[in-house]
Design a protein around this motif. Structure first.
Motif, PDB file in Angstrom:
ATOM      1  N   UNK A  62     -40.468 -10.268  -6.323  1.00 32.64           N
ATOM      2  CA  UNK A  62     -41.062 -10.729  -5.176  1.00 32.64           C
ATOM      3  C   UNK A  62     -39.764 -10.596  -4.373  1.00 32.64           C
ATOM      4  N   UNK A  63     -38.779  -9.891  -4.354  1.00 30.71           N
ATOM      5  CA  UNK A  63     -37.701  -9.784  -3.456  1.00 30.71           C
ATOM      6  C   UNK A  63     -37.971  -8.887  -2.485  1.00 30.71           C
ATOM      7  N   UNK A  64     -38.098  -9.178  -1.101  1.00 31.69           N
ATOM      8  CA  UNK A  64     -38.152  -8.061   0.065  1.00 31.69           C
ATOM      9  C   UNK A  64     -37.092  -7.432   0.270  1.00 31.69           C
ATOM     10  N   UNK A  65     -37.154  -6.006   0.425  1.00 35.38           N
ATOM     11  CA  UNK A  65     -36.227  -5.304   0.431  1.00 35.38           C
ATOM     12  C   UNK A  65     -36.173  -5.027   1.951  1.00 35.38           C
ATOM     13  N   UNK A  66     -34.900  -4.372   2.390  1.00 38.39           N
ATOM     14  CA  UNK A  66     -34.461  -3.803   3.502  1.00 38.39           C
ATOM     15  C   UNK A  66     -35.393  -2.515   3.838  1.00 38.39           C
ATOM     16  N   UNK A  67     -36.437  -2.409   4.355  1.00 38.50           N
ATOM     17  CA  UNK A  67     -37.267  -1.166   4.320  1.00 38.50           C
ATOM     18  C   UNK A  67     -37.157  -0.293   5.746  1.00 38.50           C
ATOM     19  N   UNK A  68     -37.092   0.804   5.475  1.00 32.61           N
ATOM     20  CA  UNK A  68     -37.334   1.816   6.538  1.00 32.61           C
ATOM     21  C   UNK A  68     -38.438   2.760   6.227  1.00 32.61           C
ATOM     22  N   UNK A  69     -39.085   3.045   7.468  1.00 31.56           N
ATOM     23  CA  UNK A  69     -40.624   3.857   7.320  1.00 31.56           C
ATOM     24  C   UNK A  69     -40.334   4.925   8.000  1.00 31.56           C
ATOM     25  N   UNK A  70     -40.335   6.140   7.604  1.00 33.36           N
ATOM     26  CA  UNK A  70     -40.519   7.276   8.402  1.00 33.36           C
ATOM     27  C   UNK A  70     -41.976   8.133   8.208  1.00 33.36           C
ATOM     28  N   UNK A  71     -41.836   9.353   8.689  1.00 28.87           N
ATOM     29  CA  UNK A  71     -43.071   9.990   8.602  1.00 28.87           C
ATOM     30  C   UNK A  71     -43.843  10.363   7.181  1.00 28.87           C
ATOM     31  N   UNK A  72     -42.963  10.803   6.370  1.00 29.01           N
ATOM     32  CA  UNK A  72     -43.097  11.075   5.003  1.00 29.01           C
ATOM     33  C   UNK A  72     -42.250  10.407   3.998  1.00 29.01           C
ATOM     34  N   UNK A  73     -41.562   9.373   4.393  1.00 30.68           N
ATOM     35  CA  UNK A  73     -40.669   8.631   3.461  1.00 30.68           C
ATOM     36  C   UNK A  73     -40.542   7.393   3.736  1.00 30.68           C
ATOM     37  N   UNK A  74     -40.461   6.473   2.925  1.00 28.14           N
ATOM     38  CA  UNK A  74     -40.149   5.168   2.920  1.00 28.14           C
ATOM     39  C   UNK A  74     -38.822   5.029   1.873  1.00 28.14           C
ATOM     40  N   UNK A  75     -37.894   4.251   2.548  1.00 32.82           N
ATOM     41  CA  UNK A  75     -36.310   3.968   2.020  1.00 32.82           C
ATOM     42  C   UNK A  75     -36.531   2.547   1.977  1.00 32.82           C
ATOM     43  N   UNK A  76     -35.767   2.003   0.947  1.00 30.28           N
ATOM     44  CA  UNK A  76     -35.430   0.522   0.632  1.00 30.28           C
ATOM     45  C   UNK A  76     -34.187   0.350  -0.019  1.00 30.28           C
ATOM     46  N   UNK A  77     -33.467  -0.714   0.288  1.00 26.24           N
ATOM     47  CA  UNK A  77     -32.002  -0.881  -0.347  1.00 26.24           C
ATOM     48  C   UNK A  77     -32.215  -2.226  -0.867  1.00 26.24           C
TER      49      UNK A  77
END
Lengths: 492, 374
Positions: free
Chosen positions: B314-329
């Motif tokens: 239930x922890x929301x992560x800092x998320x970056x969405x690009x065209x082919x990739x989602x990254x989160x920390x």
């Protein structure tokens, strides 16, 4: 320390020396300046939102009614989270001109109860808060470097070049969040909305606080600074006017009146030397933007409000083509010319009918919603547009170009553009008959209630308000603490 | 190179400009008298008329002075007399062209200073200026009209240092701004502030902030481009110098196949996950450590909307969405103790959830007793 009031209502202290209501540029600067000048004081800053863009439900207090020929975009440019409207600020900075402070007998209700010189040291401090590298706005020092891109008006009796500077822009919430967290005598309560004032005689005794999640509390305060932005400040003062001491600034007939905003028009075009750059340009002292404006003497002689002009090159064919300016026999100085659209940013006159009032309907916090009556009347811009014909004659006499004004029915048919600068509805004046606050931003007749907001501006030139808002906030903090500028720390 | 097209004077040219309109309504001499006949009745010499003839672009302003001559028996003579007086030529009718030019310029300047302006014109013009324009039209007829054609030369306007975003997927807005438009940025050096951005042949709103240009896909244009896969040329356009500088291509890729869920339903926003990681770590030791010590996840998928957020449990992560990739920390402190959580992508707008996989944090090796004692 920064605490979410909704999650930690117990974090609300029982009392403080100063409660600052509103976490935008004015509130943050006031709170930090107060805390630094008086480490022995306890300061509380109330912010209605959190630290990021709120969900739509939290914007409910901003819902209101706008009446008038062209409804004012009430929801525009109002952000309810730490940093306030600085979170989408464009960074335009410029002090008001000396003449903007008045007196200007040809403009009713346009005089400040202070002079530009009174603000000079505070403008310098505001520049630091706004992270502007230079405080030099002088035509003499800036124009020479930019001579190729500006109109050569040194010989003009009417026109001069003036300059904006730019903040990065400073997002006050993010930029000063660490300072807010680490200043030991300052507590920031997020999602803590001030919903009312409690009175003890002729003084404010406490601030009533509520969150949209149901938390509530009461904060006794030695002094209260209302810094809610140019619309919410006035709404809050109106809400509390009924219980306020009689004869005070909250009882002023001017409270809520003379709401103003800079408005934009495009009433003219001109044939002028090519490649003028009335846009953001680089100068050795930083990014600046030149604008054309009337000299102070010309404003007086032509009885106009203040305004500035930007020039936008026009590639489309027009009634008078650039080739016309190749005629030396018609007095042109030579060189390529272009047609430019002349866009005006106009100072709004203080019109008492432009007014914020309260509705019976309340928001989810139980606070009455507002109604804004606002419109731009032809008389608000006719003197400025008429002065352009004088400018046109002078351009011809100087061999600089030609100017054409458009038919009013053409350029004024739609709603004018607005600057989202919410000004004037809690005016500064010498007494409560003329306004709400005095020259030190204290509400007339109420010893411990103060306002830090563009709502206090009785006149506003054409300059964007943020720099002046911050300058007045620093000045207010100095007055409240009795600690002069030199004893205070710089922003960090 | 700027190209010019010439519309040759004549009957059609007479329709141009308010002066010509007045001529059509019936100047006293029109039809009965040629321009040369008019010239023959005038007093000023050839030098003055050579100068007048050389004036360019004056027809559009001739109308105001001509309109003021309504009812005058011979407007050309009346205007010439006015010019002779104002330029002080009564004894210099044969003035040379350069000298006439100087007198004319001086008279126009004086008009402006004395507020002797051309009545009936929306342009602020001197009375002399309007009159000489009218006289030119009456004596020499309409001028060829110079019009700009739509052609643009290809050339260098500014140095393009970098730009983005350069591609997206069909029906997928990108870098979405407050008003809903998809934002494109261009770092330039030396772009004049009037230069505009063009994509797929359409010019769009362009904001200059120093050397940074911000622009994008707005309104209908956004809908049209995003709905149609293809390559769209991007360019800077200097409409004043009529130069166009293509500098790249913006690509709209065909829409990727959407995720088909176990129950046969098709996701509206998610595509299948092609790979992700890390799936496990030792407590307190991120498997994909970032410079700040956080654990970072990568999720490869052909589509994910900008409104998606990654959640670990239930922890929301800092998320970056690009065209082919989602990254989160995720902060290192979150994985300090053993446990297992589902890594999910949740779309804030549609409410859809995509379960990526389980992430396990296992206990680290026990510390030696002696070390632990310290």
């Amino acid at each position: 320390m920064i605490v979410d009031f909704t999650r930690n209502p117990q974090a609300l202290p029982g009392a403080c020396d100063v409660c600052v209501i509103g976490g935008g540029p004015a509130g943050i600067v006031t709170a930090l300046e107060l805390a630094r000048r008086r480490p022995d004081w306890h300061i509380v800053l109330l912010e209605g939102g959190g630290t990021t863009m709120p969900p739509p439900a939290e914007l409910d207090p901003y819902v209101g009614t706008s009446a008038g020929k062209a409804p004012y975009p009430l929801s525009g440019s109002r952000l309810r989270f730490l940093g306030g409207t600085s979170n989408h600020w464009g960074g335009w900075c410029r002090p008001f001109d000396v003449e903007d402070f008045g007196p200007r007998p040809w403009l009713a209700r346009s005089e400040w109860p202070l002079e530009r010189a009174d603000l000079e040291p505070w403008y310098a401090k505001a520049a630091k808060w706004c992270e502007i590298g230079s405080t030099d706005y002088a035509e003499d020092s800036l124009s020479p470097e930019l001579a190729d891109g500006i109109l050569a008006v040194a010989d003009s009796a009417l026109l001069c070049n003036k300059y904006f500077r730019f903040s990065p822009p400073t997002r006050f919430g993010r930029r000063y969040q660490e300072a807010l967290e680490q200043t030991p005598n300052l507590k920031v309560l997020l999602r803590a909305n001030a919903v009312g004032l409690d009175w003890l005689g002729e003084r404010v005794d406490a601030v009533r606080i509520a969150s949209t999640q149901g938390a509530a509390g009461r904060l006794k305060a030695g002094r209260v600074v209302v810094a809610l932005g140019g619309i919410e400040t006035t709404r809050f003062l109106l809400v509390n006017a009924r219980q306020a001491p009689p004869g005070s600034g909250l009882g002023s007939a001017m409270l809520g009146r003379c709401f103003a905003d800079h408005f934009g028009l495009t009433p003219a075009e001109a044939l002028l030397p090519a490649q003028l750059q009335y846009a953001r340009v680089e100068h050795p002292t930083g990014t600046v933007m030149p604008v054309l404006a009337l000299r102070a003497d010309a404003q007086r002689a032509l009885a106009t409000p203040d305004f500035c002009i930007t020039l936008v090159p026009q590639p489309e064919a027009g009634s008078l083509e650039p080739a016309y300016a190749s005629n030396a026999a018609l007095g042109f100085r030579g060189g390529q010319h272009w047609r430019y659209r002349m866009q005006l940013i106009c100072e709004p006159p203080a019109n008492p009918d432009n007014r914020i009032t309260l509705l019976d309907e309340v928001d989810r916090l139980g606070v009455p919603r507002l109604r804004l009556d606002w419109h731009v009347a032809p008389d608000d811009f006719r003197a400025s547009v008429a002065s352009l014909r004088e400018v046109g004659a002078e351009l011809g006499a100087l061999g600089l170009g030609r100017l054409r004004t458009f038919d009013e029915a053409e350029f004024a048919q739609g709603a004018p553009s607005v600057g989202f600068h919410h000004l004037g509805s809690a005016r500064m004046a010498d007494n409560a008959e003329g306004g709400v606050v005095d020259a030190r931003c204290r509400v007339h007749g109420i010893e411990n209630l103060h306002v830090a907001s563009s709502a206090t501006f009785p006149a506003c030139g054409f300059s964007n308000p943020t720099l002046t808002i911050v300058a007045l906030a620093v000045r207010l903090a100095a007055h409240l603490t009795g600690v002069s500028g030199s004893q205070a720390e710089e922003p960090s | 190179m700027r190209r010019r097209g010439f519309l040759i004077g004549g009957a059609s040219a007479l329709l141009l400009g308010s002066g010509a309109v007045w001529l059509q309504r019936g100047a006293p001499w029109r039809g009965a008298e040629t321009a040369s006949a008019v010239r023959a009745r005038l007093r000023l010499g050839d030098g003055a008329y050579a100068a007048i003839r050389a004036l360019q672009g004056t027809d559009p302003i001739a109308g105001a002075a001509m309109a003021a001559m309504q009812g005058v028996a011979d407007p050309a003579i009346a205007i010439e007399n006015s010019l002779i007086e104002r330029l002080g030529l009564a004894r210099e009718l044969d003035i040379a062209a350069p000298a006439f030019d100087r007198r004319l310029a001086a008279a126009i300047g004086e008009d402006f200073r004395q507020a002797r302006l051309c009545a009936g014109s929306d342009w602020v013009l001197s009375q002399t200026e309007c009159e000489v324009a009218a006289l030119r039209l009456m004596v020499f007829g309409a001028q060829p009209s110079v019009t700009n054609e739509e052609g643009y030369a290809q050339g260098q306007i500014a140095e393009i240092i970098d730009w983005g975003q350069r591609e997206t997927q069909q029906d997928t807005p990108f870098n979405v701004q407050g008003d809903g438009h998809s934002g494109i940025w261009i770092k330039t050096r030396g772009a004049p502030p009037w230069v505009r951005f063009e994509i797929g042949g359409e010019r769009v709103g362009t904001v200059h902030t120093g050397d940074l240009i911000t622009t994008g896909l707005y309104g209908d244009l956004q809908g049209r481009i995003l709905s149609t896969p293809g390559a769209y040329e991007v360019a800077l356009v200097d409409e004043m110098a009529r130069i166009r500088q293509p500098f790249g291509v913006f690509t709209v890729r065909p829409r990727a196949a959407r995720l088909v869920r176990a129950d046969g339903s098709v996701s509206k926003v998610f595509c299948p996950v092609q790979g992700w990681g890390p799936s496990a770590a030792v407590a307190g030791q991120p498997a994909n450590p970032q410079p700040n010590g956080n654990e970072a996840f990568w999720i490869q998928t052909a589509c994910a909307p900008p409104s998606v957020r990654a959640f670990l449990g239930e922890t929301e992560l800092r998320t970056t969405v690009s065209l082919d990739l989602v990254t989160a920390s995720v902060p290192r402190s979150r994985i300090a103790r053993p446990g297992e959580w589902m890594l999910e992508l949740r779309d804030r707008e549609s409410g859809e959830v995509l379960q990526v996989g389980r992430y396990a944090v296992v206990a680290g090796p026990a510390a030696p007793v002696a070390e632990a004692a310290h």
